[in-house]
Design a protein around this motif. Structure first.
Motif, PDB file in Angstrom:
ATOM      1  N   PRO A  36       0.831  -1.204   0.000  1.00  0.00           N
ATOM      2  CA  PRO A  36       0.000   0.000   0.000  1.00  0.00           C
ATOM      3  C   PRO A  36       0.864   1.252   0.000  1.00  0.00           C
ATOM      4  O   PRO A  36       1.988   1.254   0.495  1.00  0.00           O
ATOM      5  CB  PRO A  36      -0.794  -0.109   1.312  1.00  0.00           C
ATOM      6  CG  PRO A  36      -0.684  -1.538   1.717  1.00  0.00           C
ATOM      7  CD  PRO A  36       0.634  -2.026   1.200  1.00  0.00           C
ATOM      8  N   SER A  37       0.323   2.349  -0.541  1.00  0.00           N
ATOM      9  CA  SER A  37       1.084   3.589  -0.602  1.00  0.00           C
ATOM     10  C   SER A  37       1.398   4.131   0.786  1.00  0.00           C
ATOM     11  O   SER A  37       2.399   4.837   0.968  1.00  0.00           O
ATOM     12  CB  SER A  37       0.328   4.638  -1.419  1.00  0.00           C
ATOM     13  OG  SER A  37      -0.944   4.885  -0.856  1.00  0.00           O
ATOM     14  N   LEU A  38       0.566   3.817   1.793  1.00  0.00           N
ATOM     15  CA  LEU A  38       0.852   4.268   3.152  1.00  0.00           C
ATOM     16  C   LEU A  38       2.168   3.678   3.650  1.00  0.00           C
ATOM     17  O   LEU A  38       2.991   4.376   4.247  1.00  0.00           O
ATOM     18  CB  LEU A  38      -0.290   3.877   4.100  1.00  0.00           C
ATOM     19  CG  LEU A  38      -0.046   4.200   5.578  1.00  0.00           C
ATOM     20  CD1 LEU A  38       0.131   5.694   5.788  1.00  0.00           C
ATOM     21  CD2 LEU A  38      -1.168   3.659   6.450  1.00  0.00           C
ATOM     22  N   ILE A  39       2.383   2.383   3.405  1.00  0.00           N
ATOM     23  CA  ILE A  39       3.623   1.735   3.847  1.00  0.00           C
ATOM     24  C   ILE A  39       4.822   2.358   3.135  1.00  0.00           C
ATOM     25  O   ILE A  39       5.865   2.619   3.747  1.00  0.00           O
ATOM     26  CB  ILE A  39       3.578   0.222   3.577  1.00  0.00           C
ATOM     27  CG1 ILE A  39       2.406  -0.422   4.344  1.00  0.00           C
ATOM     28  CG2 ILE A  39       4.886  -0.446   3.970  1.00  0.00           C
ATOM     29  CD1 ILE A  39       2.511  -0.315   5.833  1.00  0.00           C
ATOM     30  N   VAL A 158      -5.263   5.851  -1.504  1.00  0.00           N
ATOM     31  CA  VAL A 158      -6.072   6.912  -2.072  1.00  0.00           C
ATOM     32  C   VAL A 158      -5.517   7.302  -3.433  1.00  0.00           C
ATOM     33  O   VAL A 158      -4.324   7.490  -3.600  1.00  0.00           O
ATOM     34  CB  VAL A 158      -6.069   8.142  -1.139  1.00  0.00           C
ATOM     35  CG1 VAL A 158      -6.908   9.248  -1.733  1.00  0.00           C
ATOM     36  CG2 VAL A 158      -6.589   7.750   0.227  1.00  0.00           C
ATOM     37  N   GLY A 159      -6.407   7.401  -4.413  1.00  0.00           N
ATOM     38  CA  GLY A 159      -5.999   7.904  -5.709  1.00  0.00           C
ATOM     39  C   GLY A 159      -5.470   6.868  -6.660  1.00  0.00           C
ATOM     40  O   GLY A 159      -5.095   7.179  -7.776  1.00  0.00           O
ATOM     41  N   LEU A 160      -5.438   5.582  -6.246  1.00  0.00           N
ATOM     42  CA  LEU A 160      -4.957   4.526  -7.117  1.00  0.00           C
ATOM     43  C   LEU A 160      -6.099   3.614  -7.501  1.00  0.00           C
ATOM     44  O   LEU A 160      -7.075   3.470  -6.770  1.00  0.00           O
ATOM     45  CB  LEU A 160      -3.864   3.706  -6.415  1.00  0.00           C
ATOM     46  CG  LEU A 160      -2.568   4.461  -6.123  1.00  0.00           C
ATOM     47  CD1 LEU A 160      -1.609   3.549  -5.380  1.00  0.00           C
ATOM     48  CD2 LEU A 160      -1.934   4.957  -7.405  1.00  0.00           C
ATOM     49  N   ASP A 242      -2.253   9.260   1.379  1.00  0.00           N
ATOM     50  CA  ASP A 242      -1.581   8.321   2.276  1.00  0.00           C
ATOM     51  C   ASP A 242      -0.083   8.598   2.316  1.00  0.00           C
ATOM     52  O   ASP A 242       0.550   8.504   3.364  1.00  0.00           O
ATOM     53  CB  ASP A 242      -1.820   6.872   1.829  1.00  0.00           C
ATOM     54  CG  ASP A 242      -3.105   6.309   2.408  1.00  0.00           C
ATOM     55  OD1 ASP A 242      -3.680   6.954   3.292  1.00  0.00           O
ATOM     56  OD2 ASP A 242      -3.524   5.223   1.984  1.00  0.00           O
ATOM     57  N   ILE A 243       0.483   8.917   1.154  1.00  0.00           N
ATOM     58  CA  ILE A 243       1.913   9.243   1.102  1.00  0.00           C
ATOM     59  C   ILE A 243       2.173  10.561   1.826  1.00  0.00           C
ATOM     60  O   ILE A 243       3.165  10.708   2.545  1.00  0.00           O
ATOM     61  CB  ILE A 243       2.401   9.312  -0.358  1.00  0.00           C
ATOM     62  CG1 ILE A 243       2.404   7.908  -0.980  1.00  0.00           C
ATOM     63  CG2 ILE A 243       3.788   9.938  -0.449  1.00  0.00           C
ATOM     64  CD1 ILE A 243       2.862   7.874  -2.422  1.00  0.00           C
ATOM     65  N   ALA A 244       1.271  11.527   1.656  1.00  0.00           N
ATOM     66  CA  ALA A 244       1.457  12.838   2.288  1.00  0.00           C
ATOM     67  C   ALA A 244       1.492  12.720   3.811  1.00  0.00           C
ATOM     68  O   ALA A 244       2.381  13.274   4.475  1.00  0.00           O
ATOM     69  CB  ALA A 244       0.336  13.789   1.859  1.00  0.00           C
ATOM     70  N   VAL A 245       0.527  12.001   4.398  1.00  0.00           N
ATOM     71  CA  VAL A 245       0.474  11.856   5.851  1.00  0.00           C
ATOM     72  C   VAL A 245       1.543  10.882   6.332  1.00  0.00           C
ATOM     73  O   VAL A 245       2.226  11.119   7.336  1.00  0.00           O
ATOM     74  CB  VAL A 245      -0.923  11.389   6.299  1.00  0.00           C
ATOM     75  CG1 VAL A 245      -0.984  11.261   7.819  1.00  0.00           C
ATOM     76  CG2 VAL A 245      -1.993  12.360   5.825  1.00  0.00           C
TER      77      VAL A 245
END
Length: 366
Positions: A36-39, A158-160, A242-245
């Motif tokens: 995931p982009s968050l990771i 988000v966004g993918l 997710d990347i921003a936060v």
């Protein structure tokens, strides 16, 4: 003067371009390896954008400038939460993943508290630095374990495109090598761009007579966080929230465990100023704690919450300037400790109560 201004402009262009490549490459890398982009934001992006802080703190520690080494970590962490999250949320409300509330923000609070405990005797030793540095290995391993276990459920991107869309077949994953190349080129442009922008700004400031102290408190301190600013803002604009936060939270964890811990492990002994122990590090912890209820209450950081974050960063910066002019003033410390901090706790408490009551009211009307 003209050359310095041109240097600043080139640096700014490199920052924006590097952030774009980094976010695009990180997003593609997450899709390519099934993360995931968050990771990716919490690890690859956060660790890469925090590289300037690590370089500055190690260099400062080895040269005997321990206050810069510690102040760089504390100042960057406050800048990340209050300024970067604030400006990103004003651009677009930031949706917060449940993992951030359950795991990453508590980790950020915990490692900040541990660093404060280690520093409470006036210094960070090599052994304490090794303990902190070991924490990043455990944390990173946990993140990748969570990402591999539930890549599509617990950590939404988000966004993918959705991984299992019924409307159309999933997009072909990007090539890993190309994604890594974009990330590396983006990192390089960020580091070079931030260096040139800071050098140009410092040169212009000196040319117009601004003091070295003011330059150090503002341009140099914020300069090491410019990669995080550019990355989070570009990620927000591109919809990769997710990347921003994750970039902000991950950078703060990296700052404490790697920048502070790694610096003290390498140098062997880093002195911590009394004012950092009594005020600055507690404020860093308070800012981390403030994230938890704000993330929890609405599942997002709204524009007004972002504006409050920016307001608090402005107040903290003004306080620093006033403290430099009157270092022994008890009135300043009393104003910050007995007014600003309780006001923050009260505001967060009221926000939590309001949100919980609104949720209860919605349940009763169903």
């Amino acid at each position: 003067m003209v050359v310095l201004i041109i240097l600043m402009i080139i640096g700014l262009v490199l920052l924006i371009g590097g952030a774009e490549l980094l976010v695009r490459g990180a997003s593609n890398l997450g899709r390519a390896i099934g993360m995931p982009s968050l990771i990716i934001g919490l690890t690859v992006v956060a660790f890469g954008t925090s590289a300037p802080e690590f370089a500055v703190s190690v260099k400062a520690g080895l040269s005997g400038s321990s206050e810069i080494a510690i102040g760089n970590v504390v100042g960057s962490s406050l800048f990340n939460v209050l300024f970067i999250l604030g400006i990103s949320a004003i651009i677009a409300p930031l949706v917060v993943s449940s993992q951030l509330v359950r795991i990453d923000v508590p980790v950020m609070i915990g490692v900040s508290g541990l660093a404060w405990l280690f520093a409470s005797d006036g210094a960070l030793t090599r052994g304490e630095g090794i303990v902190l540095f070991a924490g990043i290995i455990v944390y990173t391993g946990l993140l990748f374990y969570l990402g591999r276990r539930q890549p599509d459920q617990a950590l939404p991107t988000v966004g993918l495109p959705a991984a299992n869309s019924d409307d159309k077949p999933p997009a072909k994953p990007p090539h890993v090598i190309i994604s890594i190349a974009l990330v590396l080129v983006g990192f390089g442009m960020l580091v070079l761009g931030s260096q040139w922008l800071v050098d140009g700004a410092v040169g212009v400031a000196r040319a117009v007579g601004v003091s070295e102290l003011i330059i150090g408190l503002t341009m140099v301190a914020a300069g090491t966080s410019l990669p995080e600013v550019a990355t989070s803002v570009v990620a927000t604009i591109r919809g990769e929230r997710d990347i921003a936060v994750g970039n902000v939270v991950g950078s703060n964890i990296f700052n404490v465990l790697v920048v502070m811990g790694g610096s003290s492990a390498i140098v062997g002994h880093i002195a911590v100023a009394p004012e950092a122990i009594s005020f600055d590090i507690p404020v860093m912890i308070a800012a981390a704690i403030a994230c938890l209820p704000i993330f929890f209450t609405g599942g997002k950081i709204s524009r007004w919450e972002g504006a409050v974050f920016l307001l608090y960063y402005g107040a903290y910066t003004v306080y620093l300037f006033l403290r430099v002019k009157d270092a022994d003033s008890p009135v300043l410390d009393a104003a910050m400790i007995w007014f600003a901090l309780p006001a923050t706790v009260l505001g967060i408490g009221l926000s939590v109560i309001y949100t919980l009551r609104r949720r209860k009211g919605k349940k009763q009307h169903r």
